[in-house]
Design an enzyme around this catalytic site. Structure first.
Site, PDB file in Angstrom:
ATOM      1  N   LYS A 144      24.391   7.049  16.101  1.00 14.07           N
ATOM      2  CA  LYS A 144      25.644   6.360  15.815  1.00 14.07           C
ATOM      3  C   LYS A 144      26.387   5.954  17.089  1.00 14.07           C
ATOM      4  O   LYS A 144      27.098   4.944  17.099  1.00 14.07           O
ATOM      5  CB  LYS A 144      26.522   7.231  14.915  1.00 14.07           C
ATOM      6  CG  LYS A 144      25.926   7.449  13.522  1.00 14.07           C
ATOM      7  CD  LYS A 144      25.656   6.142  12.789  1.00 14.07           C
ATOM      8  CE  LYS A 144      25.189   6.357  11.356  1.00 14.07           C
ATOM      9  NZ  LYS A 144      24.960   5.094  10.637  1.00 14.07           N
ATOM     10  N   THR A 150      29.838  10.708  -1.008  1.00 17.52           N
ATOM     11  CA  THR A 150      28.679   9.974  -1.501  1.00 17.52           C
ATOM     12  C   THR A 150      27.526  10.949  -1.727  1.00 17.52           C
ATOM     13  O   THR A 150      27.606  12.122  -1.362  1.00 17.52           O
ATOM     14  CB  THR A 150      28.210   8.895  -0.504  1.00 17.52           C
ATOM     15  OG1 THR A 150      27.623   9.537   0.635  1.00 17.52           O
ATOM     16  CG2 THR A 150      29.369   8.013  -0.051  1.00 17.52           C
ATOM     17  N   TYR A 191      21.481  12.288  14.759  1.00 15.27           N
ATOM     18  CA  TYR A 191      22.419  11.441  14.032  1.00 15.27           C
ATOM     19  C   TYR A 191      23.560  10.986  14.950  1.00 15.27           C
ATOM     20  O   TYR A 191      23.917   9.807  14.970  1.00 15.27           O
ATOM     21  CB  TYR A 191      22.982  12.200  12.824  1.00 15.27           C
ATOM     22  CG  TYR A 191      23.901  11.393  11.959  1.00 15.27           C
ATOM     23  CD1 TYR A 191      23.398  10.445  11.072  1.00 15.27           C
ATOM     24  CD2 TYR A 191      25.286  11.565  12.014  1.00 15.27           C
ATOM     25  CE1 TYR A 191      24.240   9.693  10.270  1.00 15.27           C
ATOM     26  CE2 TYR A 191      26.141  10.819  11.211  1.00 15.27           C
ATOM     27  CZ  TYR A 191      25.612   9.889  10.346  1.00 15.27           C
ATOM     28  OH  TYR A 191      26.438   9.142   9.551  1.00 15.27           O
ATOM     29  N   LYS A 210      19.909  -8.571  15.251  1.00 22.12           N
ATOM     30  CA  LYS A 210      19.090  -9.583  15.926  1.00 22.12           C
ATOM     31  C   LYS A 210      18.784 -10.764  15.020  1.00 22.12           C
ATOM     32  O   LYS A 210      19.055 -11.930  15.385  1.00 22.12           O
ATOM     33  CB  LYS A 210      17.788  -8.942  16.417  1.00 22.12           C
ATOM     34  CG  LYS A 210      16.798  -9.939  17.015  1.00 22.12           C
ATOM     35  CD  LYS A 210      15.504  -9.253  17.434  1.00 22.12           C
ATOM     36  CE  LYS A 210      14.473 -10.262  17.928  1.00 22.12           C
ATOM     37  NZ  LYS A 210      13.218  -9.597  18.372  1.00 22.12           N
TER      38      LYS A 210
END
Length: 253
Positions: free
Chosen positions: A161, A192, A157, A124
């Site tokens: 997504k 990660t 989750y 936005k």
């Protein structure tokens, strides 16, 4: 569209966000980097690395789920760097690995607030700024293979997504007439520190996703950074509204 010169990468203190920030700096962009206050020292190190590559950098401490914080973050980047050409809404959290019926309302809100609401707010306020500048731009978000095919023990989750895909398509429709593209990257398993968020999850994920991949390996943060690097370039000007799978072949669109 003019060449992209100033980028903002959220969730940049580690992992994929850090790799994206460094890659964009190598590509010749000035890069502002964001994360939450607890990761401030890591951001300082990243800013130093970007500056050593000859690019201007600054850090922005902000919780992307808070609207006023995101608005002020974008304003600060414009003040420090003279504009905003690339927004990478990378910040995200992994949900707790729980059966569907054991997901609490609080857990749902925690994941949705960062992954979905945070992405919406970044899109936005980046869009507002890019339209105002009148020189086009690139908006990118973090989807996931879980946003293409849900993971049973990651209800919040997965939903968060899937929402990124819808947000990305809506942004592409709305901002496209202003020369602004909106796309998302949808990684599979990437090595990660997020894998360490729950005890024992790393070894299980490494084994499962290595076996599932036709390439027999999982990804590295640099793989995602390479995709983002391309999507920012002029050569990617005809790609918009896409959530691009980059998962080693564990799921085919």
């Amino acid at each position: 569209m003019s060449s992209q010169t100033v980028a903002l990468v959220t969730g940049a203190a580690q992992g994929i966000g850090r790799a994206i920030a460094l890659r964009l700096a190598e590509d010749g962009l000035d890069v502002a980097v964001n994360d939450i206050a607890s990761n401030s020292e890591s951001l300082d190190t990243l800013v130093d690395e970007i500056q050593k590559k000859g690019r201007k950098s600054s850090k922005c401490i902000a919780d992307v789920s808070q609207e006023e914080a995101v608005k002020q973050m974008v304003e600060q980047v414009v003040k420090d760097h003279g504009g905003l050409d690339v927004m990478v809404a990378n910040a995200g959290v992994l949900g707790k690995n729980l059966p569907f019926v054991e997901v609490s309302g609080e857990e749902w809100d925690r994941v949705i607030n960062v992954n979905s609401r945070g992405t919406f707010l970044c899109y936005k306020y980046a869009g507002i700024q890019m339209v105002k500048q009148g020189r086009g731009g690139r908006i990118l978000g973090a989807c996931s293979v879980a946003g293409k095919q849900a993971i049973g023990t990651q209800a919040a989750y997965s939903a968060s997504k899937f929402a990124v895909r819808g947000l990305t398509q809506a942004a592409a429709l709305e901002f496209g007439p202003h020369g602004i593209t909106a796309n998302a990257y949808a990684p599979g398993a990437i090595d990660t520190t997020m894998m360490d968020s729950e005890p024992g999850i790393r070894d299980a994920m490494l084994k499962e996703y290595t076996q599932r991949s036709p390439l027999k390996k999982i990804g590295a943060p640099g793989d995602i950074a390479s995709l983002v690097s391309f999507l920012v370039k002029k050569e990617a000007q005809f790609i918009t509204g896409q959530s691009i799978s980059i998962n080693g072949g564990i799921f085919f669109d």
